[in-house]
Design a protein around this motif. Structure first.
Motif, PDB file in Angstrom:
ATOM      1  N   ALA A 312     -17.467  14.319   4.333  1.00  0.00           N
ATOM      2  CA  ALA A 312     -16.237  13.645   3.925  1.00  0.00           C
ATOM      3  C   ALA A 312     -15.585  12.954   5.111  1.00  0.00           C
ATOM      4  CB  ALA A 312     -15.273  14.650   3.300  1.00  0.00           C
ATOM      5  N   THR A 313     -14.925  11.855   4.848  1.00  0.00           N
ATOM      6  CA  THR A 313     -14.250  11.088   5.886  1.00  0.00           C
ATOM      7  C   THR A 313     -12.890  10.620   5.378  1.00  0.00           C
ATOM      8  OG1 THR A 313     -14.403   9.134   7.310  1.00  0.00           O
ATOM      9  CG2 THR A 313     -15.350   8.945   5.123  1.00  0.00           C
ATOM     10  N   SER A 314     -11.973  10.404   6.308  1.00  0.00           N
ATOM     11  CA  SER A 314     -10.646   9.897   5.968  1.00  0.00           C
ATOM     12  C   SER A 314     -10.517   8.402   6.202  1.00  0.00           C
ATOM     13  CB  SER A 314      -9.586  10.638   6.801  1.00  0.00           C
ATOM     14  OG  SER A 314      -9.840  10.469   8.199  1.00  0.00           O
ATOM     15  N   TRP A 315     -11.569   7.778   6.699  1.00  0.00           N
ATOM     16  CA  TRP A 315     -11.528   6.337   6.949  1.00  0.00           C
ATOM     17  C   TRP A 315     -11.662   5.570   5.631  1.00  0.00           C
ATOM     18  CZ3 TRP A 315     -10.307   4.559  11.681  1.00  0.00           C
ATOM     19  CH2 TRP A 315     -10.457   5.439  12.760  1.00  0.00           C
ATOM     20  N   LEU A 316     -11.057   4.393   5.601  1.00  0.00           N
ATOM     21  CA  LEU A 316     -11.136   3.572   4.389  1.00  0.00           C
ATOM     22  C   LEU A 316     -12.538   3.027   4.173  1.00  0.00           C
ATOM     23  CD1 LEU A 316      -7.769   1.587   4.649  1.00  0.00           C
ATOM     24  CD2 LEU A 316      -8.273   3.619   3.275  1.00  0.00           C
ATOM     25  N   GLN A 347     -15.877   8.054  -0.295  1.00  0.00           N
ATOM     26  CA  GLN A 347     -15.174   8.708   0.808  1.00  0.00           C
ATOM     27  C   GLN A 347     -16.109   9.643   1.575  1.00  0.00           C
ATOM     28  OE1 GLN A 347     -12.109   7.948   1.767  1.00  0.00           O
ATOM     29  NE2 GLN A 347     -12.009   6.427   0.134  1.00  0.00           N
ATOM     30  N   GLN A 348     -17.380   9.243   1.674  1.00  0.00           N
ATOM     31  CA  GLN A 348     -18.385  10.071   2.341  1.00  0.00           C
ATOM     32  C   GLN A 348     -19.121   9.241   3.393  1.00  0.00           C
ATOM     33  OE1 GLN A 348     -18.854  13.326   1.560  1.00  0.00           O
ATOM     34  NE2 GLN A 348     -17.450  13.363  -0.183  1.00  0.00           N
TER      35      GLN A 348
END
Length: 451
Positions: A312-316, A347-348
């Protein structure tokens, strides 16, 4: 002075301009045009040729009876198509420091046991070559070293005592006095390669030419160099890994699908007769995202470990990183998984890697890549006895690929007991195989069967 003309030639593609330009109009390279002096040849010079050449009937030409020159290194001989042809011009290209000169010196040591070999080096002195030869254990009375950058001097040495094999290392350092341009330029490389090709055909001497590869992946100098030679060999691999792949991208006397596998050691490059066993030696078991794929390089099946990681990532804009596989193919398979199985990779971050530094190009690795992505997305490891291959289409279907029987035999030889393959291939396999082959028709079947 009237026959002398100044032009500006692109060092990437060979484009000629009467004036200097900051950007090449042909290949769009910046600061690539270099001033050169060209001479207009007279009509008398252009009309001259070899008076002994005459048109002959094809039926009157005798068939080639001279056997190929075998080095005794199976990987090298197979990539060349069964050995070296007399009078051929072979280009060996690769990144600087990848091991081209080392591999060539080892091959010459084998060939010089029965043939006379002349090694013309423009990059190393005889003392430096002697140090390398001692490290590799090369000692042969028929291997002669000549440190020279002048093409005329090299050809004179060949004419005085013709060798069976000539090596020019490298083509970027050799120059001819007929051109007043720097060595390594487009004109010098093209002219030197043309004269070496003419010498190989007229004298029957087999010539090896070493060439470096630029950052863009092409051979330094003109692209026309690949069309001048008979065979183009690429030595590929990551210098951080021990494996090197010798691949033929052009071969007038053999197949271009063969690949040779070598391992870099302290004593030089050693051939790897069974690369699958070494590539899978450190494979972790019981870990999600790890799948054994079977690719075919030429006629050789190759089992490699394909790894995938989804986090998972928080970047757009999530990252899509691939090492050893095509990034466009990865994006395509991610879109198929989202559309057909309802997975969400928005979001991965997705990372795919082929262990050992091997690069997979055939679509038969699609099913292994999607299986690895499913395994890491669901965090469920695949049983270690499975081997996977097959092509995945945009509709989520699993299509058949070639050489399935060869792949199954290689997997069986290495101790695997089950294969996940396209159903069309499973129906054609021989029932005498000891390995169990499970056929699937779509990604839905893969999901239900494994996860």
């Amino acid at each position: 002075m009237a026959d002398r003309k100044t032009v500006f030639r692109c060092q990437q593609c060979g484009y000629v301009s009467p004036k200097w330009l900051g950007r090449c109009p042909d290949c769009k390279s910046w600061e690539s045009l270099v001033e050169e002096v060209s001479y207009k040849s007279s009509e008398k010079e252009l009309a001259t040729g070899n008076p002994q050449n005459r048109p002959v009937a094809l039926a009157d030409i005798p068939a080639e009876t001279e056997p190929r020159l075998l080095s005794g290194i199976g990987e090298w001989d197979r990539v060349l198509g069964g050995g070296l042809i007399a009078g051929s011009l072979v280009l060996l290209a690769g990144d600087p420091g990848i091991g081209k000169s080392t591999l060539l010196l080892q091959v010459l040591a084998r060939l010089s046991q029965e043939k006379r070999v002349l090694y013309a080096s423009g990059e190393e002195s005889p003392q430096q070559l002697k140090v390398r030869a001692l490290r590799l254990g090369v000692e042969s009375p028929n291997l002669f070293v000549y440190s020279e950058t002048s093409l005329e001097a090299v050809l004179d040495a060949v004419a005085q005592k013709p060798p069976h094999i000539l090596v020019v290392d490298s083509i970027q350092t050799v120059h001819t006095r007929a051109l007043e341009v720097a060595p390594g330029s487009v004109s010098q490389v093209r002219e030197c390669a043309s004269r070496l090709m003419r010498a190989a055909k007229e004298t029957g001497v087999s010539i090896f030419v070493v060439g470096h590869v630029t950052k863009e992946g092409s051979i330094a100098g003109p692209r026309a160099l690949e069309h001048l030679v008979d065979t183009v060999l690429y030595l590929e691999g990551d210098r951080t890994h021990t494996f090197r792949l010798l691949r033929a991208v052009k071969n007038r006397y053999g197949s271009t699908n063969e690949v040779g596998v070598f391992e870099m050691k302290e004593v030089g490059l050693e051939q790897v007769p069974n690369p699958s066993k070494l590539l899978l030696a450190e494979r972790p078991k019981g870990v999600s995202g790890s799948v054994v794929a079977c690719a075919v390089e030429g006629t050789r099946p190759l089992l490699v470990e394909l790894q995938a990681l989804v986090s998972a990532t928080s970047w757009l804009q999530p990252r899509r990183t691939s090492m050893g596989v095509d990034s466009n193919r990865l994006s395509l398979l991610l879109a198929v998984l989202e559309k057909k199985l309802g997975l969400n990779f928005a979001q991965q971050d997705v990372f795919v890697n082929v262990a050992g530094g091997v690069r997979l190009v055939e679509p038969a690795t699609d099913l292994a890549m999607t299986t690895a992505l499913l395994s890491t997305y669901l965090d469920r490891p695949l049983p270690p006895e499975w081997v996977v291959w097959g092509e995945v289409g945009l509709a989520g279907e699993v299509r058949g690929v070639g050489h399935s029987s060869v792949r199954a035999l290689e997997a069986q030889k290495l101790g695997f007991t089950r294969c996940l393959i396209p159903r069309s291939n499973a129906e054609r396999l021989s029932p005498e195989l000891e390995i169990e082959c499970v056929g699937v028709k779509s990604l839905q079947d893969v999901m239900q069967l494994l996860f």
